[in-house]
Design a protein around this motif. Structure first.
Motif, mmCIF file in Angstrom:
data_model
loop_
_atom_site.group_PDB
_atom_site.id
_atom_site.type_symbol
_atom_site.label_atom_id
_atom_site.label_comp_id
_atom_site.label_asym_id
_atom_site.label_seq_id
_atom_site.Cartn_x
_atom_site.Cartn_y
_atom_site.Cartn_z
ATOM 1 N N SER A 1 0.737 -1.190 -0.053
ATOM 2 C CA SER A 1 -0.063 -0.057 -0.016
ATOM 3 C C SER A 1 0.919 1.259 0.018
ATOM 4 O O SER A 1 2.066 1.059 0.292
ATOM 5 C CB SER A 1 -0.921 0.135 1.102
ATOM 6 O OG SER A 1 -0.041 0.157 2.317
ATOM 7 N N PRO A 2 0.403 2.304 -0.320
ATOM 8 C CA PRO A 2 1.158 3.535 -0.303
ATOM 9 C C PRO A 2 1.975 3.737 0.982
ATOM 10 O O PRO A 2 3.264 4.267 1.039
ATOM 11 C CB PRO A 2 0.067 4.532 -0.686
ATOM 12 C CG PRO A 2 -0.778 3.892 -1.655
ATOM 13 C CD PRO A 2 -0.869 2.617 -0.918
ATOM 14 N N LYS A 3 1.075 3.440 1.915
ATOM 15 C CA LYS A 3 1.788 3.855 3.461
ATOM 16 C C LYS A 3 2.865 2.793 3.605
ATOM 17 O O LYS A 3 3.731 3.377 4.108
ATOM 18 C CB LYS A 3 0.543 3.709 4.416
ATOM 19 C CG LYS A 3 1.256 3.886 6.093
ATOM 20 C CD LYS A 3 0.023 3.681 6.913
ATOM 21 C CE LYS A 3 0.699 3.935 8.542
ATOM 22 N NZ LYS A 3 -0.419 3.722 9.567
ATOM 23 N N ARG A 4 2.566 1.723 3.378
ATOM 24 C CA ARG A 4 3.597 0.676 3.632
ATOM 25 C C ARG A 4 5.135 0.874 2.783
ATOM 26 O O ARG A 4 6.133 0.547 2.964
ATOM 27 C CB ARG A 4 3.256 -0.791 3.309
ATOM 28 C CG ARG A 4 2.226 -1.263 4.291
ATOM 29 C CD ARG A 4 1.632 -2.618 4.082
ATOM 30 N NE ARG A 4 0.722 -3.217 5.245
ATOM 31 C CZ ARG A 4 1.413 -3.809 6.012
ATOM 32 N NH1 ARG A 4 2.548 -4.471 5.977
ATOM 33 N NH2 ARG A 4 0.473 -4.355 7.170
ATOM 34 N N VAL A 5 4.586 1.209 1.349
ATOM 35 C CA VAL A 5 5.876 1.591 0.637
ATOM 36 C C VAL A 5 6.691 2.919 1.161
ATOM 37 O O VAL A 5 7.887 2.820 1.092
ATOM 38 C CB VAL A 5 5.193 1.816 -1.065
ATOM 39 C CG1 VAL A 5 6.348 2.482 -1.767
ATOM 40 C CG2 VAL A 5 4.750 0.717 -1.505
ATOM 41 N N TRP A 6 5.936 3.767 1.712
ATOM 42 C CA TRP A 6 6.805 4.752 2.427
ATOM 43 C C TRP A 6 7.519 4.585 3.751
ATOM 44 O O TRP A 6 8.457 4.833 3.776
ATOM 45 C CB TRP A 6 5.522 5.969 2.616
ATOM 46 C CG TRP A 6 6.171 6.999 3.240
ATOM 47 C CD1 TRP A 6 5.769 7.627 4.765
ATOM 48 C CD2 TRP A 6 7.324 8.117 3.040
ATOM 49 N NE1 TRP A 6 6.688 8.689 5.169
ATOM 50 C CE2 TRP A 6 7.373 8.941 4.146
ATOM 51 C CE3 TRP A 6 7.942 7.994 1.832
ATOM 52 C CZ2 TRP A 6 8.443 9.856 4.001
ATOM 53 C CZ3 TRP A 6 9.084 9.035 1.899
ATOM 54 C CH2 TRP A 6 9.289 10.126 2.714
ATOM 55 N N ILE A 7 6.779 3.700 4.626
ATOM 56 C CA ILE A 7 7.582 3.167 5.661
ATOM 57 C C ILE A 7 8.988 2.535 5.202
ATOM 58 O O ILE A 7 9.763 2.417 5.758
ATOM 59 C CB ILE A 7 6.456 2.373 6.485
ATOM 60 C CG1 ILE A 7 5.497 3.278 7.000
ATOM 61 C CG2 ILE A 7 7.376 1.674 7.468
ATOM 62 C CD1 ILE A 7 4.260 2.417 7.765
ATOM 63 N N GLY A 8 8.763 1.321 4.048
ATOM 64 C CA GLY A 8 9.717 0.745 3.706
ATOM 65 C C GLY A 8 10.871 1.562 3.076
ATOM 66 O O GLY A 8 11.933 1.404 3.543
ATOM 67 N N ALA A 9 10.515 2.660 2.314
ATOM 68 C CA ALA A 9 11.453 3.683 1.965
ATOM 69 C C ALA A 9 12.284 4.355 3.199
ATOM 70 O O ALA A 9 13.484 4.529 3.211
ATOM 71 C CB ALA A 9 10.920 4.567 0.998
ATOM 72 N N ARG A 10 11.530 4.551 4.191
ATOM 73 C CA ARG A 10 12.181 5.276 5.364
ATOM 74 C C ARG A 10 12.958 4.304 6.028
ATOM 75 O O ARG A 10 13.726 4.512 6.978
ATOM 76 C CB ARG A 10 10.890 5.974 6.327
ATOM 77 C CG ARG A 10 10.326 7.247 5.818
ATOM 78 C CD ARG A 10 9.226 7.539 6.518
ATOM 79 N NE ARG A 10 9.297 7.406 8.061
ATOM 80 C CZ ARG A 10 8.317 6.874 8.607
ATOM 81 N NH1 ARG A 10 7.214 6.929 8.501
ATOM 82 N NH2 ARG A 10 8.919 6.946 10.290
ATOM 83 N N LEU A 11 12.625 2.939 6.129
ATOM 84 C CA LEU A 11 13.451 2.104 6.767
ATOM 85 C C LEU A 11 14.781 1.931 6.180
ATOM 86 O O LEU A 11 15.522 2.008 6.789
ATOM 87 C CB LEU A 11 12.505 0.691 6.465
ATOM 88 C CG LEU A 11 13.180 -0.761 7.509
ATOM 89 C CD1 LEU A 11 12.005 -1.710 7.777
ATOM 90 C CD2 LEU A 11 14.217 -1.330 6.676
ATOM 91 N N ILE A 12 14.713 1.878 4.625
ATOM 92 C CA ILE A 12 16.219 1.870 4.016
ATOM 93 C C ILE A 12 16.918 3.233 4.429
ATOM 94 O O ILE A 12 18.080 3.060 4.873
ATOM 95 C CB ILE A 12 16.070 1.943 2.486
ATOM 96 C CG1 ILE A 12 15.344 0.347 2.171
ATOM 97 C CG2 ILE A 12 17.207 1.820 1.819
ATOM 98 C CD1 ILE A 12 16.163 -0.724 2.295
ATOM 99 N N ALA A 13 16.243 4.316 4.422
ATOM 100 C CA ALA A 13 16.763 5.536 4.782
ATOM 101 C C ALA A 13 17.164 5.520 6.138
ATOM 102 O O ALA A 13 18.607 5.978 6.486
ATOM 103 C CB ALA A 13 15.830 6.582 4.693
ATOM 104 N N SER A 14 16.409 4.939 7.192
ATOM 105 C CA SER A 14 16.971 4.665 8.594
ATOM 106 C C SER A 14 18.279 3.805 8.803
ATOM 107 O O SER A 14 18.940 4.248 9.482
ATOM 108 C CB SER A 14 15.615 4.389 9.292
ATOM 109 O OG SER A 14 16.302 4.084 10.800
ATOM 110 N N ALA A 15 18.057 2.737 7.871
ATOM 111 C CA ALA A 15 19.486 1.901 8.128
ATOM 112 C C ALA A 15 20.575 2.560 7.497
ATOM 113 O O ALA A 15 21.763 2.379 8.092
ATOM 114 C CB ALA A 15 19.142 0.695 7.050
ATOM 115 N N CYS A 16 20.678 3.415 6.502
ATOM 116 C CA CYS A 16 21.761 4.333 6.132
ATOM 117 C C CYS A 16 22.133 5.239 7.206
ATOM 118 O O CYS A 16 23.387 5.355 7.394
ATOM 119 C CB CYS A 16 21.439 4.974 4.875
ATOM 120 S SG CYS A 16 21.024 4.020 3.242
#
Length: 525
Positions: free
Chosen positions: A479-494
């Protein structure tokens, strides 16, 4: 909303690394059965032997070692065994009483064997540790060290820190060419930019000067000499609250236990046949007061509900006894200031969050590196040449030290709870990833244990966890919300790992052979 370019780049790298590790895991399953300026705290050397009220010592000494903790004692024995004349100056030679430095990882034990000090974990009621158990939200998973290719004696060890240090001190002092003295080093002696020795106060209170061509400072996390030899940047992310649980049976015997609690992890591991050390991490520099009962209340109301139920009673009993200790957790990247005649080692030089118990492994690994460097050198008196030569030490130590340091810093951030949903998704993904078994379990635990200190392997597994977390979010229907959280997860990992790598030194960490000091040959004597 547009993500910063660095996050996008990190995301691409993460996806590629995650894809590679997943392919590798699939192949393994097919082929195997299931399973700038620094204030110099240096005094000028006055001639050679010191006069007036000052005494002098150490004619013919090769190395002065400041501090007789784990690093200093092991170093004194190692150099003494090579025939070096060693003078060790330690502030207090009575048995230390600390709440950390009580878990030696298998990689550290192997370094102990390499140095000939493995018998120092004998006769101190040390307990074998074969892995970890993780607990989160009512779930648990057991992670075993990959010890199959090692002898049965190879495992982690849990013990009283003071007993271990006393054993090493005794072994070092047993060598006729090692002199161990109780005294407080107040400053380094310097002449024409070269460290010639130290000024110290003896146990009797007399000010003394000691001279040697090489002074190695190992005076621990509270070092008062490090500012002369490095660019210290000490961070205190949290504090440990320590208790000892007596006659306690852990859910998984001979394993360390990590509870992914709120707000941060709680550790349990055996330190004797009847005692279990508990360390409760409290974020920030301030802990609840011990005096007015805030600490006891915090431990009973916040900590107890989150630990395994079979530990509740013995934990409360330990709190009621009141023997609660606290200690700030320090991290400090290695930032050496190469100085002729002197070298920094141990916690005086480099610290990481003690969550993973990697400090002693790093110190012992550093001693192995330094020992191998110094062994072919017959004469240590050419200070400027020796300094240039020993610059390679700071590079050669990097693969092991930076892997353990980076893992400790990254794991602490991942294992701590956060108001950020993406960070909490990363935390859950890490627990689930480690629970998968196979490479997903043995790879990270081999890094943590010091058995596979490879920086690239660390980065691969770290971003594989991030990709795994994104996969959990997007399955079965994104879902758009989950895609956004996933993108933030990658950003957070970095955001978690890239600053740590930068502090450790990207080039030295991943490409040490490209550093000029790596190729330096020993100075000719």
């Amino acid at each position: 909303m547009v993500m910063p370019l660095s996050y996008l780049f990190g995301g691409v790298v993460a996806f590629l690394l995650g894809f590679l590790v997943l392919i590798r895991s699939r192949d393994e399953k097919k082929n195997k059965p299931a399973n700038a300026g620094v204030p110099a705290e240096i005094s000028k050397a006055g001639g050679g032997g010191g006069g007036g009220e000052n005494g002098s010592a150490d004619d013919g000494v090769d190395v002065i070692v400041v501090g007789a903790g784990v690093a200093g004692s092991a170093l004194a024995y190692t150099l003494g065994k090579d025939g070096r004349q060693v003078h060790v100056i330690e502030r207090d030679l009575t048995e230390p009483d600390r709440i950390v430095g009580e878990l030696l990882q298998p990689g550290g034990y192997l370094k102990l064997v390499e140095l000939g000090l493995e018998d120092c974990v004998e006769e101190i009621d040390a307990q074998h540790v074969f892995g970890y158990a993780l607990f989160k939200g009512g779930q648990n998973t057991k992670l075993s060290y990959p010890l199959e290719k090692y002898g049965s004696h190879v495992a982690g060890r849990g013990f009283h820190n003071g007993r271990f240090i006393q054993r090493m001190r005794e072994k070092a002092a047993s060598l006729p060419n090692v002199r161990m003295e109780e005294g407080t080093v107040t400053s380094l002696l310097e002449e024409n930019g070269i460290v010639k020795g130290v000024i110290y106060k003896s146990k009797a209170g007399n000010e003394m000067k000691a001279f040697a061509p090489l002074t190695i400072v190992c005076d621990g996390c509270f070092s008062n000499l490090r500012r002369a030899l490095c660019y210290p940047k000490v961070d205190i992310p949290s504090s440990f609250v320590g208790l000892i649980l007596e006659n306690c049976k852990l859910p998984f015997s001979n394993h360390g236990h990590v509870v992914l609690a709120d707000p941060s992890p709680i550790l349990f591991y055996p330190i004797s046949s009847t005692e279990v050390r508990c360390l409760v991490d409290v974020p920030g520099r301030k802990v609840p007061s011990l005096v007015n009962g805030e600490m006891a209340n915090y431990l009973k109301t916040v900590v107890v509900p989150q630990i395994p139920s079979q530990l509740h009673d013995v934990f409360i009993e330990a709190v009621d006894k009141g023997k609660i200790r606290t200690m700030p957790n320090r991290s400090m990247p290695a930032a050496p200031l190469p100085t002729p005649g002197a070298l920094l080692m141990g916690d005086a030089f480099n610290m990481r969050h003690p969550l993973t118990g990697g400090g002693m492994t790093v110190a012992l690994s550093d001693i192995v590196v330094l020992h191998n460097l110094l062994k072919p050198l017959r004469d240590l008196h050419d200070a400027s040449s020796l300094c240039k030569y020993l610059e390679s030490f700071y590079t050669l130590r990097k693969p092991v030290a930076s892997t353990i340091n980076t893992l400790a810093g990254a794991l602490y951030k991942v294992f701590s709870s956060s108001p950020d949903q993406a960070r909490n998704e990363m935390r859950q993904a890490c627990f689930d990833y480690l629970s998968l078994g196979g490479t997903c379990s043995t790879g990270p635990i081999a890094l943590l244990s010091g058995l596979n200190p490879r920086p690239l392997s660390l980065v691969v597994h770290f971003f594989a966890v991030a990709i795994f977390g994104v996969g959990r979010l997007l399955f079965p229907f994104p879902s758009p919300k989950r895609v956004w959280i996933g993108a933030r997860l990658i950003a957070s990992a970095c955001e978690i790992i890239l600053p740590i790598i930068k502090a450790e030194g990207f080039r030295q960490m991943f490409f040490p052979a490209t550093v000029p000091a790596y190729y330096r040959a020993p100075p000719t004597n």
